[in-house]
Design an enzyme around this catalytic site. Structure first.
Site, PDB file in Angstrom:
ATOM      1  N   GLY A 134      -8.033   9.677   9.308  1.00  0.00           N
ATOM      2  CA  GLY A 134      -8.348   9.909  10.716  1.00  0.00           C
ATOM      3  C   GLY A 134      -9.413  10.963  10.972  1.00  0.00           C
TER       4      GLY A 134
ATOM      5  CB  ALA B 161      -8.024   7.728   4.176  1.00  0.00           C
ATOM      6  N   GLY B 162     -10.727   8.202   5.855  1.00  0.00           N
ATOM      7  CA  GLY B 162     -11.780   9.182   6.061  1.00  0.00           C
ATOM      8  C   GLY B 162     -13.105   8.609   6.532  1.00  0.00           C
TER       9      GLY B 162
ATOM     10  CG  ASN C 131      -6.147   1.578  11.409  1.00  0.00           C
ATOM     11  OD1 ASN C 131      -6.564   1.322  12.526  1.00  0.00           O
ATOM     12  ND2 ASN C 131      -4.877   1.458  11.111  1.00  0.00           N
ATOM     13  CB  THR C 132      -9.060   6.114  12.652  1.00  0.00           C
ATOM     14  OG1 THR C 132      -7.798   6.299  12.018  1.00  0.00           O
ATOM     15  CG2 THR C 132      -9.119   6.943  13.918  1.00  0.00           C
TER      16      THR C 132
ATOM     17  CE  LYS D 103      -3.131   2.796   2.642  1.00  0.00           C
ATOM     18  NZ  LYS D 103      -3.776   3.089   3.933  1.00  0.00           N
TER      19      LYS D 103
END
Lengths: 253, 253, 253, 253
Positions: free
Chosen positions: C153, C180-181, C202-203, C92
């Site tokens: 994040g 992301a986001g 992830n977050t 990645k």
């Protein structure tokens, strides 16, 4: 624009509460170009003469309101007192139903509107975007409706644009004034572009860092939005995939 | 507002394409109050004298553009010809990367900007909200950035407001002009309220049912938005639950 | 779903950073149903054996990342080390261009992708919704694109839905993974409904009050969104005034 | 989830109208995992035996509705007939006030709710997000409120999210079911993430290209949204300019 048979020169209506000083208010009224200002009965009383002189000198139509009333009876009584005090049968009818959101109470609103219209008042009801409520207010004798954009003092703008568009389309021949929730000139312009007849606001000007400049900004924005509505806005175009659209829905989000 | 050291009297920049007639264009320029108009090289040529006289009489700064160019080399050549023809080293640099969305090509844009800045051009690049691309353009010598609001001609307004706010915050001292995608005066006002320095548009005026009235509407809206930005907008308030907030997140939708 | 010729059983890809404990991470991986987990080189090193055993036992494809790299060279070096350490040519590719928004650097991204693809890596580039950038990455040899929904994040979801729809439509045959986001399962479902092939996050799981339950929620939401995309969503209908539309534009706001 | 003292195993309530065939409906009920299905009196009559057998075999709680009623009296009469026919005192109370938007009539709704609650019905009122109307319905004896997300059949999702958040916060202890307007699983998940107790939908499943698959998608999405609500969503973060915010407002658009 005609409201209850009276020609009104500006489509911006301005509230007179919460200004840092009477002088700032007077100048804000002037730079905004407004022709109608709301006044609250509760501002009057001992020592209120200065404020009264100020609004008399502003050269605007007065629209007394029933701000802070929480029942039909309280609003009716306040309206009667306002008629005596200000010498006008115009009344902005507010019956607050809920302390958190300051939304109107639909039931008390219709009840008070019926009584006041029967007594010859020209009622400007602060209402929601509810179509049935709007119909009941017209049946009660109102000739203008004033739907909220968002809760009073929130500055959220038009928080239910689809609902407001429905209302505009449904009441095609009725003067509709967006009242409450407007926080920025761009929001006022958007309301006018959607075809609303006018905008009433207070906090966004009174609580600006520079109320006089902000009053002028709103005056220009309301003119801009109205002009654009009349001039015919370009259609919005979806540029995503001119050749092979891949969605089974017009718009997901 | 100063752009490349020149004081510009209006924060509305206007394109000159697609108008129903030269007379309508001339009148739209006048009522908009603009001080900068873009012109396309491709309009010139045999028989173009009327248009040239028109823009000369408009009393505006000319900003020639490279509209329709799809490579750095094509844009560079077009810019050089425009300098000869219009007698100005200002150039609006467009390098279209994709036919569907008319988005800029970031790679060709930086390449062309480097060459043109080195040759003394004052480059106004049509760019995206990409921060890194913006930095590269500044490094290349640009002193102004012109991020898109949305695809050219779409009228979608500011389709990535968070991204544009990031851009405004990141390039605090750089003149930023929203270029493309604006379809309504309320959108132009919103861009100005966010702190952008100016707005450039064309289709929304040229394709309005009444371009002259729409030009005036945009002129007022840009003034309104700028005034509001300077006057300090009221903070937006969440009215949902003053006592017991029940969400683990600030804003879901 | 096939990514670089490998059949992947789940459309949810999961990051492994920021979890309260290895045990919680292991359980979150299990309940999410993911088949691909990202791992950061920087987690490895002395004492990292426990983490490595954990991911080995998870039974997932490993997707090492170059998180935290700010230049093409740094990312290339990190990728080479990751290949040695994790025994996979999947990578990645993150090249962070800006500390505030953690957006990719388009220029360094293409440069690193070219080098790594030439060295036989299967590159999964973290990119923006820029169409031209996407084309360059495909030309460099990438067979998958991973556009951001919003800054890493941020939990803002899909902050430029129109831009992402353009991307989906433009790269019809290319696996696109929103990376992301994403902050909530509803946002992941929306991405899948729009036709994206998968979601990487992830977050939103690691920082939930209960990461294990949230992992399961995202697993279900991704399934729901994919099913809905395949099942054909109903068209969105405008209910305002079916008889006499009064707007000259399809949608103002 | 308990509704009127009855434990309900699924937070997805499903309508039974407009399906392509009884067999598809039966399979959609099964794959959705719903435990409550709405039935319309008007479906019954000569030849309706097949439908009745079908819903009996579905093993779900029946929630008869008063769909299509335009007055309190009509709704009351329909409710009484439904009680006889379906052998349940549960009733979904719809009193349609306006043909264009299918919005409830607040006045007739309260009137009918009073009568039906007094007769021992367990009333599930289809209502708007109006807080005062909600309070009146609770006073009338309702123990559940079912606010619309958007007009019936529109698929617009949650068109007034701020208003719905206010409602959720205000009626913290009351079961609230989003009823009408949901067009996609992501929207159902969003409603659940906001803390609503359940979602009722019909058109989005019945009119999908593949209703059975869509029913399953909604079942998963509702689970996902509820799990996420309980698991504690990460806070949304504004990534624009962490160091020097330049706006005087939290959020402009």
């Amino acid at each position: 624009m005609r409201l209850y048979g009276t020609e009104i020169a500006s489509r911006l209506l301005l509230g007179t509460a919460q200004y840092p000083s009477p002088a700032v208010l007077a100048e804000a009224i002037r730079t905004s170009g407004t022709a109608v200002i709301t006044v609250s009965l509760r501002r009057e009383g001992p020592g209120g003469g200065g404020f009264r002189d100020l609004i008399a000198q502003a050269g605007c139509h007065l629209l007394p309101n029933t701000a802070g009333c929480h029942s039909a009876q309280e609003a009716i009584t306040t309206a009667r007192m306002a008629r005596e005090l200000f010498g006008t049968d115009w009344i902005k009818l507010e019956v607050i139903g809920h302390a958190d959101t300051l939304q109107p109470d639909p039931f008390a609103l219709v009840e008070a509107a019926r009584v006041l219209c029967a007594e010859g008042f020209k009622v400007f009801p602060y209402t929601t975007e509810d179509l049935i409520l709007g119909e009941r207010l017209l049946e009660a004798g109102c000739e203008v409706l004033m739907p909220w954009g968002a809760p009073i003092g929130s500055g959220q703008g038009l928080r239910n644009p689809e609902g407001l568009r429905s209302m505009r389309a449904h009441f095609a021949g009725v003067p509709l004034v967006i009242d409450a929730g407007i926080g920025a000139p761009s929001q006022a312009a958007a309301a006018m572009e959607m075809g609303f007849d006018a905008v009433l606001l207070n906090t966004a000007v009174a609580k600006a860092a520079d109320p006089v400049a902000m009053a002028r900004a709103f005056g220009l924005a309301v003119q801009a939005g109205r002009l654009a509505h009349e001039a015919g806005l370009m259609p919005r175009r979806d540029m995503a995939a001119p050749s092979t659209p891949i969605f089974g829905m017009a718009e997901l989000l």
